[in-house]
Design an enzyme around this catalytic site. Structure first.
Site, PDB file in Angstrom:
ATOM      1  N   LEU A 153       3.252  50.157 -17.848  1.00  0.00           N
ATOM      2  CA  LEU A 153       2.740  49.709 -19.145  1.00  0.00           C
ATOM      3  C   LEU A 153       2.296  48.252 -19.012  1.00  0.00           C
ATOM      4  O   LEU A 153       2.834  47.351 -19.625  1.00  0.00           O
ATOM      5  CB  LEU A 153       3.827  49.885 -20.215  1.00  0.00           C
ATOM      6  CG  LEU A 153       3.323  50.244 -21.614  1.00  0.00           C
ATOM      7  CD1 LEU A 153       2.258  51.319 -21.574  1.00  0.00           C
ATOM      8  CD2 LEU A 153       4.451  50.676 -22.501  1.00  0.00           C
ATOM      9  N   HIS A 154       1.323  48.058 -18.124  1.00  0.00           N
ATOM     10  CA  HIS A 154       0.781  46.740 -17.839  1.00  0.00           C
ATOM     11  C   HIS A 154      -0.695  46.777 -18.103  1.00  0.00           C
ATOM     12  O   HIS A 154      -1.233  47.775 -18.517  1.00  0.00           O
ATOM     13  CB  HIS A 154       0.982  46.419 -16.353  1.00  0.00           C
ATOM     14  CG  HIS A 154       2.346  45.905 -16.062  1.00  0.00           C
ATOM     15  ND1 HIS A 154       2.842  45.811 -14.812  1.00  0.00           N
ATOM     16  CD2 HIS A 154       3.313  45.456 -16.894  1.00  0.00           C
ATOM     17  CE1 HIS A 154       4.066  45.334 -14.867  1.00  0.00           C
ATOM     18  NE2 HIS A 154       4.369  45.120 -16.113  1.00  0.00           N
ATOM     19  N   ALA A 155      -1.354  45.694 -17.788  1.00  0.00           N
ATOM     20  CA  ALA A 155      -2.797  45.653 -17.743  1.00  0.00           C
ATOM     21  C   ALA A 155      -3.431  46.375 -18.914  1.00  0.00           C
ATOM     22  O   ALA A 155      -2.971  46.268 -20.041  1.00  0.00           O
ATOM     23  CB  ALA A 155      -3.279  46.217 -16.409  1.00  0.00           C
TER      24      ALA A 155
ATOM     25  N   PRO B 280      -3.455  49.541 -19.897  1.00  0.00           N
ATOM     26  CA  PRO B 280      -2.630  50.417 -20.736  1.00  0.00           C
ATOM     27  C   PRO B 280      -1.839  49.630 -21.789  1.00  0.00           C
ATOM     28  O   PRO B 280      -1.694  50.086 -22.918  1.00  0.00           O
ATOM     29  CB  PRO B 280      -1.696  51.100 -19.736  1.00  0.00           C
ATOM     30  CG  PRO B 280      -2.433  51.059 -18.453  1.00  0.00           C
ATOM     31  CD  PRO B 280      -3.247  49.816 -18.477  1.00  0.00           C
TER      32      PRO B 280
END
Lengths: 576, 89
Positions: free
Chosen positions: B16-18, B20
C-alpha cells in the site's frame, strides 16, 4: 579541473557559471498564546492552507499548459499532502493543547512525519518526503507571510547547484535563465528529473557532494547525457564541449525550425501530424509545438475522480472547447475506452482473469448504450463548432462497427427530432488494434470513414505480450516482422477502399519507426505534442519514394532487432 | 448508519505504497463515512495519505479496513478492490 559523477537526468550539455542555491530555512520562534488567540491562529492556518492550495493549482495549470499533464500530475501528490486530514487535525489539536503559535506547531508536526518516513526503507517514500517538505515550506512561507526568492527571476543565465530541488523550484525555472542544474540527491525517476526532461534543461542529479565541491561562481560543464559535471575545466576540455554544445543546440533548433511549417515530404506529399491529448487544457501545448490537429482525444478522464457519472453537458462543453480551439483543424475523439488497465469506480466491473481480453472499450459501450449514446450525442452536438470526427476503440469485427453505428444513428435521430443541429457528414472511424480487425481491414474499410491504428494494443495482442510484465516485456517489439506486415495489410486495405489511415500509438512518434510507417503509406501520425517538431523535420527531410524503399527493405528482415538497427541507421543518414 | 469492518491481505506488488496508496486515499475521500485502517497496533485515518504511508503495509501484510457511515458498505467494497488488486494502475 575536477570531475564529479552523478546520474544523468536530462540529456544535453550546458556550460555556465555555478549559482548555488542554499536550503531555505525558517527560524520560527516558539511563542505561547492565550486561549483567546487560539481561534485567530486556527484562522491563520486555514488561510495559509487556502493560499497554498491556490498557488499549487495555479502552478499545476501552468505546468499542464507548458509541459503536459504528466508533469502537472506531480503536483497532485502535493495537493494530497496539503489536504491531509491527519496532518491538519494534528496541528489543530496540538494548537489547542500546547497553546503555541501555529507556525511553530506546524513545523514540529511536519518534522515528526518526515522523521518517521525517513526511517522506512522505500524509494517511493523518500520521494514523498521531498513532496512533504516542498508543500510544508509553501505553507510555512504563507504562514509567515514570506516570499520565496524565486529561481524564476534570475538575472543571468546560470547553472543551478543545490542539495535538492523541489518540483516547485524546478517549475519556477526557465530555459532562458537556467542553463542546467546539478543536485546532490535525487534519482532518474525523481520528479525533478522528469521536469528537467520536459523543460529540456540538461541536468545531473544524485551527484553526492556536488554542493561541497562546487563554489559559487565556478565554471561548470554539465553533461546531462553522461551524467558528469566538470568543475573549472581546462581550455582543451572547454573547447571540445563547446563544439558538442553548439552541435546539440543546432539539432534542437533545427527541429524547432520545422514546427510551424507543413509536414510535406521533399517530393511534395502532405502528411498530417497530429497530437494525442487527454485534457482540454493540453490544447495550447499542441499549438505551441505545431500540431495540426488532434489525432487522439481520450475521453476517460470525465469519469475519473468522481462518484457520479458525467452529464451530456460535461462532455459537450469539453468537446466544444477543443473543437473551437483547434478549428479548422480536425479533432478525433475516441469514444470511451474503459477497461483493460483503465478502471472506473462508477461501474461494477466484475473481476476478470484477463482484463485486456475482457469487457472493455466498445464491448462495454455496446452493452451500456445509455452511457455510450450520451457521449455520442455530446460529440454530435459539439460537431457544429469545428472539425470533429469520432472513432471507436477495440473494434474486432464488422458487426461491432455496425452495432456502434446503429447507436450513433439513433443518437442522430434523437437530435434531429429535437431540431438540434450537428455535422451531418461527421466522419466515423474504427481503431484497428485487434489482430482480427487488422486481418479483416478490407471488410471494415468499406464501412468506416477512416482507420486509426492503435499500435500499443495491436502489438500487445499480435505478439501475445503484456508489456507491464517485466519477465516478457522484452518481447514487445514494434519492429517485429509480424507487426510490420499487419500494419502494411491495414494500410493497403484502407487505400484500396480510398480511406485514410492514421496511427495514434507510441510507434507513430518514434522517428526511426515513423520513417518506415511513412514508407508504408501512413497518412496521419498522432503523438505527444513535444515530439511534433522532430517528426515534422524528419518528414520534410525525406522523399516519399525514399521512405518507400526503406519500408520495403525493412519488410525483408527476419527479426525485429535487425529492422530497428536498419531504421536507426537510415534515420541518422537522413538527419545528418 | 452502519459500521463495516473487513480484514484483508494486501495483494498489490508495491504494497500500500506509491500509486496504490494515493489511489486508496482518493477513493476513500469520495465517501462520507469515517474510514480507519489498522495494521498490527497502528491505526490511521484512511483518508490521509500520511496515515496510509505510515502504515507501511507491504505486499501480503494483513490490514483491517473499518468504515462508519451511510456509505460504509460501498466504501469498503471499493477500497477492497484497490487493496486486493494485483495489478499496478
Amino acid at each position: 579541473m575536477n570531475q564529479i559523477k552523478g546520474i544523468a537526468a536530462a540529456s544535453g550539455i550546458s556550460i555556465g557559471i555555478a549559482y548555488k542555491v542554499g536550503k531555505e530555512e525558517f527560524i520560527i520562534p516558539r511563542e505561547a498564546i492565550s486561549d483567546q488567540e487560539i481561534a485567530v491562529q486556527i484562522q491563520l492556518f486555514e488561510e495559509a492552507l487556502i493560499k497554498t492550495r491556490r498557488e499549487i493549482i495555479e502552478l499545476q495549470k501552468r505546468i499542464g499548459a507548458e509541459m503536459g499533464q504528466e508533469e502537472a500530475q506531480i503536483f497532485d501528490a502535493h495537493l494530497l499532502v496539503l489536504e491531509d486530514r491527519m496532518l491538519i487535525e494534528e496541528v489543530i489539536s496540538r494548537l489547542k493543547k500546547d497553546k503555541l503559535n501555529v507556525a511553530f506547531i506546524f513545523q514540529e508536526v511536519l518534522k515528526k512525519y518526515v522523521s518517521v518516513f525517513a526511517k522506512i526503507e522505500d524509494e517511493y517514500l523518500k520521494e514523498r518526503i521531498a513532496d512533504i517538505n516542498d508543500v510544508g515550506k509553501r505553507i510555512l512561507r504563507n504562514l509567515l507571510g514570506k516570499e520565496r526568492k524565486g529561481l524564476g527571476d534570475l538575472k543571468e543565465r546560470v547553472i543551478v547547484v543545490a542539495h535538492d530541488l523541489s518540483p516547485s523550484d524546478t517549475a519556477a525555472m526557465h530555459k532562458n535563465n537556467v542553463a542546467g542544474f546539478v543536485t546532490d540527491i535525487g534519482g532518474k525517476t525523481s520528479h525533478t528529473a522528469i521536469m528537467a526532461k520536459s523543460l529540456e534543461i540538461p541536468a545531473v542529479v544524485g551527484a553526492e557532494d556536488a554542493t561541497l565541491k562546487i563554489n559559487q561562481g565556478d565554471m561548470l560543464i554539465v553533461d546531462g547525457t553522461l551524467g558528469i559535471i566538470i568543475v573549472n575545466p581546462d581550455e582543451a576540455t572547454l573547447e571540445s564541449y563547446h563544439g558538442e554544445e553548439i552541435k546539440l543546440k543546432g539539432v534542437t533548433e533545427k527541429f524547432l525550425s520545422a514546427k510551424d511549417l507543413p509536414a510535406v515530404t521533399l517530393d511534395g506529399n502532405k502528411i498530417e501530424i497530429n497530437a494525442n491529448i487527454e485534457f482540454p487544457d493540453e490544447v495550447p501545448a499542441v499549438k505551441l509545438h505545431g500540431g495540426e490537429g488532434i489525432g487522439l482525444y481520450r475521453t476517460e478522464f470525465f469519469y475519473m475522480n468522481r462518484k457520479d457519472l458525467p452529464t451530456e453537458e460535461d462532455h459537450y462543453q469539453a468537446y466544444k472547447y477543443v473543437a473551437e480551439e483547434m478549428s479548422p483543424y480536425p479533432v478525433i475523439i475516441r469514444t470511451l475506452d474503459l477497461g483493460g488497465d483503465k478502471f472506473l469506480s462508477q461501474f461494477e466491473i466484475p473481476h476478470e482473469m484477463h482484463p485486456f481480453l475482457g469487457w472493455r472499450a466498445i464491448r462495454f459501450c455496446l452493452a451500456r448504450p445509455d452511457i455510450f449514446k450520451l457521449q455520442l450525442r455530446a460529440i454530435l452536438r459539439a460537431s457544429v463548432h469545428g472539425n470533429l470526427r469520432l472513432m471507436y476503440p477495440m473494434i474486432s469485427g464488422i458487426e461491432e462497427l455496425r452495432q456502434a453505428n446503429k447507436i450513433l444513428e439513433e443518437a442522430k435521430n434523437e437530435l434531429r427530432a429535437k431540431g438540434i443541429l450537428f455535422d451531418e457528414d461527421i466522419q466515423v472511424g474504427a481503431m484497428i488494434e485487434v489482430p482480427s480487425a487488422a486481418m479483416t481491414a478490407d471488410i471494415l474499410a468499406k464501412e468506416a470513414d477512416f482507420f486509426s491504428i492503435g499500435s500499443n494494443d495491436l502489438i500487445q495482442y499480435a505478439l501475445a505480450v503484456d508489456r507491464a510484465n517485466e519477465k516478457v516485456a522484452y518481447l514487445y517489439e514494434p519492429t517485429h516482422p509480424a507487426v510490420l506486415r499487419l500494419i502494411k495489410h491495414i494500410i493497403d486495405a484502407a487505400h484500396n477502399a480510398d480511406i485514410n489511415v492514421g496511427m495514434c500509438g507510441e510507434m507513430a512518434g518514434e522517428p526511426g519507426l515513423a520513417l518506415i510507417l511513412l514508407g508504408l503509406g501512413l497518412d496521419e501520425f498522432s503523438m505527444p505534442p513535444q515530439v511534433i517538431p522532430e517528426l515534422k523535420f524528419l518528414i520534410r527531410s525525406v522523399t516519399l519514394k525514399e521512405a518507400q524503399s526503406i519500408a520495403n527493405e525493412a519488410l525483408e528482415f527476419s527479426t525485429g532487432s535487425k529492422v530497428e538497427e536498419f531504421a536507426q541507421a537510415k534515420l541518422r543518414e537522413i538527419l545528418k | 448508519m452502519s459500521v463495516i469492518r473487513k480484514q484483508l491481505t494486501v495483494k498489490n506488488r508495491q504494497g500500500l505504497h506509491a500509486r496504490p496508496a494515493a489511489l486508496f486515499v482518493q477513493v476513500a475521500n469520495k465517501f462520507d463515512s469515517r474510514i480507519t485502517v489498522k495494521r498490527d497496533e497502528e491505526e490511521v485515518n484512511g483518508k490521509s495519505i500520511m496515515g496510509i504511508l505510515m502504515l507501511g503495509a507491504e505486499k501480503d501484510s494483513i490490514i483491517i479496513i473499518e468504515a462508519e457511515g451511510d456509505d460504509a458498505h460501498l466504501a469498503v467494497q471499493e477500497l477492497e478492490k484497490i487493496v486486493t488488486s494485483e495489478e499496478d494502475r
